[in-house]
Design a protein around this motif. Structure first.
Motif, PDB file in Angstrom:
ATOM      1  N   MET A 110       0.838  -1.066  -0.125  1.00 17.03           N
ATOM      2  CA  MET A 110       0.294   0.572   0.483  1.00 17.03           C
ATOM      3  C   MET A 110       0.397   1.463   0.347  1.00 17.03           C
ATOM      4  O   MET A 110       1.940   1.224   0.323  1.00 17.03           O
ATOM      5  N   ASN A 111       0.647   2.554  -1.142  1.00 17.44           N
ATOM      6  CA  ASN A 111       1.067   3.538  -0.879  1.00 17.44           C
ATOM      7  C   ASN A 111       0.712   4.092   0.526  1.00 17.44           C
ATOM      8  O   ASN A 111       1.343   5.188   0.590  1.00 17.44           O
ATOM      9  N   GLU A 112      -0.524   4.224   1.158  1.00 14.45           N
ATOM     10  CA  GLU A 112      -1.423   5.015   2.117  1.00 14.45           C
ATOM     11  C   GLU A 112      -0.673   3.908   3.596  1.00 14.45           C
ATOM     12  O   GLU A 112      -0.366   2.980   3.390  1.00 14.45           O
ATOM     13  N   TYR A 152      -0.969  15.481   3.634  1.00 17.20           N
ATOM     14  CA  TYR A 152      -1.657  14.598   4.099  1.00 17.20           C
ATOM     15  C   TYR A 152      -3.615  14.506   4.128  1.00 17.20           C
ATOM     16  O   TYR A 152      -3.239  14.718   4.929  1.00 17.20           O
ATOM     17  N   VAL A 208      -2.969   9.745   3.550  1.00 18.84           N
ATOM     18  CA  VAL A 208      -3.085   9.306   2.288  1.00 18.84           C
ATOM     19  C   VAL A 208      -1.980  10.711   1.850  1.00 18.84           C
ATOM     20  O   VAL A 208      -2.964  11.478   2.116  1.00 18.84           O
ATOM     21  N   ASP A 209      -1.440  10.173   0.810  1.00 18.77           N
ATOM     22  CA  ASP A 209      -0.546  11.548   0.396  1.00 18.77           C
ATOM     23  C   ASP A 209      -1.598  12.418  -0.717  1.00 18.77           C
ATOM     24  O   ASP A 209      -1.455  11.681  -2.095  1.00 18.77           O
ATOM     25  N   THR A 258      -4.932   5.847   9.516  1.00 19.39           N
ATOM     26  CA  THR A 258      -5.056   6.315   8.054  1.00 19.39           C
ATOM     27  C   THR A 258      -4.412   7.472   6.925  1.00 19.39           C
ATOM     28  O   THR A 258      -4.615   8.130   7.621  1.00 19.39           O
TER      29      THR A 258
END
Length: 505
Positions: A191-193, A259, A280-281, A278
């Protein structure tokens, strides 16, 4: 297997104890010598099997051979100690029970059949050796003993079959759990998150690689708490410490990156897994939005330049004519000319100020702000010459907010309210709490309200219903609300318009 060896060791101790008791009661020297030799060989055989266990661990065939060897040894002991009258017959049943504990029905039944055959062999061999044929009652007792052994074997086989099924289910569940753990680990790693699991005490229980990269931690963060992460969002810390069951979402700025951080309480969360976070970018998304907004601004600036050129012409002509009149009129008229010049200069100043506010890029920088002082300062600077009253009520004394952007919104709403309200009238400003983490700003006037057909385009640049208005003020309000994630809504009351701005602390 070690459990089996332990049970067999107990059997050895029990056997030797019985053998010692029987040896004292023996009168036959031949049987005495046979018993001593058997006891020594039995102990040596058990030790050899214990040694073999450490070299060849755990096949079914080896297990059968061990138990079958026990059957042969016990049968030999029965033969030596009196055959049908031996006190060691019970040991054959014990060997069958031990075989039934190994979760293999085939081994349990095989050992039961082998025990019956070995028992019959040693009984008839002993009778042949003593030259004493079995009596009818002895034969009946023998058949009864064989039947009991087979019954025990069947029961233990059924128990073994059930135990084997449970073990298979257990192994299947363990294997499935391990596979799910592998999938879980691979999923988190891919995952990128960023994902983090927090305990009830806000300690970090688990995190994936993306979360550690975002937080700039090279080592594992499992021994840290959320307070050790800097600069973590103060709003997030406040939300987690409050123990709220609501869903938290906020933007978090770290250097040049943005983010989207969200948090929720896990359902039926345990103390070691209580919160799910979480990260996220959204830097690229915000960059694209900024570029699109800048392009829109450039287009609007072209329209604004044309509008300003038109709006500047009339005030400049008025000022030029007023300058020509200086020295040509009397003192009373000169004062009137000066008043007109001041009004036109103020109008130009408002036009320039609106244009600068609208064209300036807005990047929120929340700080702890005293809202009482901020609202009072905005009310004191209202340019109001009409006979109007300003009433305010501030329920939220301090907030984590961008005070400059809040003041920009409030100033424009107050200016519109003042311009729309008739004399005499009242303008109300309220800043109230909504729940534990939300606030709402209400600016209400008595100007008759906003027409329904104009509401949809009131936030568009240059949209205005007021003569002499530029339509930039409400567009600036919408722009500031959008940049800070605030919601804005419009409603009409029986007296006028009500503007509601809602945000999160």
């Amino acid at each position: 297997m070690f459990k089996l060896m332990l049970m067999r060791g107990i059997v050895v101790v029990f056997t030797l104890a019985l053998a010692l008791w029987y040896d004292v009661a023996l009168a036959d020297n031949v049987q005495h010598h046979f018993l001593v030799m058997f006891g020594s060989g039995f102990v040596i055989f058990i030790l050899l099997q214990w040694w073999a266990l450490h070299r060849w661990v755990g096949t079914i065939f080896r297990l059968f051979l061990e138990l079958f060897a026990d059957v042969l040894l016990v049968s030999t002991l029965i033969f030596i100690t009196g055959g049908f009258h031996s006190p060691f017959i019970l040991l054959l049943g014990l060997v069958i029970v031990v075989a039934g504990t190994q979760a293999n029905a085939l081994i349990a039944m095989s050992i039961a059949v082998s025990a019956c055959i070995a028992y019959l062999t040693c009984i008839y061999a002993y009778a042949w050796w003593q030259m004493e044929p079995l009596q009818a009652d002895s034969t009946l007792s023998l058949l009864l003993q064989i039947s009991v052994m087979m019954l025990i074997g069947g029961i233990m086989a059924a128990i073994s079959n059930y135990q084997s099924g449970l073990q298979k289910e257990s192994r299947r569940a363990v294997l499935q759990h391990r596979q799910l753990q592998k999938v879980h680990s691979r999923l988190l790693a891919s995952m990128n998150e960023g994902v983090m699991v927090l305990g009830k005490d806000l300690s970090i229980q688990d995190s994936n690689d993306a979360a550690r990269q975002i937080l700039k931690f090279k080592d594992n963060v499992s021994d840290m708490t959320i307070h050790d992460i800097w600069p973590i969002s103060p709003q997030l810390v406040h939300f987690l410490e409050s123990g709220s069951h609501e869903f938290f979402k906020s933007e978090w700025h770290i250097q040049d990156n943005v983010y989207l951080i969200s948090a929720r309480m896990l359902p039926e969360g345990e103390s070691f897994a209580y919160w799910l976070l979480t990260l996220v970018d959204i830097s690229e998304l915000r960059s694209l939005e900024s570029q699109l907004l800048e392009q829109e601004k450039l287009a609007l600036m072209g329209r604004m330049a044309a509008m300003l050129a038109h709006e500047f012409r009339n005030p400049m002509q008025t000022i030029a004519q007023a300058v020509d009149l200086f020295g040509k009129v009397d003192e009373t008229q000169t004062q009137e000319v000066r008043r007109i010049v001041k009004e036109e200069i103020a109008r130009l100043n408002h036009l320039v100020g609106d244009m600068l506010d609208f064209s300036r890029p807005l990047r929120p920088e929340p700080t702890q702000t005293n809202m009482v002082d901020l609202v009072d300062s905005a009310l004191q600077r209202v340019d109001m010459e009409q006979n109007l009253q300003l009433r305010s009520k501030v329920e939220w004394k301090s907030m984590m907010i961008d005070g400059h952007h809040f003041r920009l919104v409030l100033d424009n709403l107050l200016r519109n309210a003042v311009q729309a309200s008739p004399e005499p009238g009242t303008i109300r400003v309220v800043l109230k709490k909504i729940g534990d983490h939300h606030w709402q700003l209400i600016v209400e006037d008595e100007g008759g309200g906003i027409p329904e057909e104009f509401r949809e385009k009131i936030f568009e640049p240059f949209a205005t219903k007021r003569p002499g208005g530029t339509g930039i003020g409400m567009a600036t309000v919408w722009q500031a609300c959008r940049a800070n994630g605030w919601d804005i809504d419009i409603a009409n009351t029986s007296r006028g318009a009500k503007i509601l701005v809602t945000g999160e602390d």
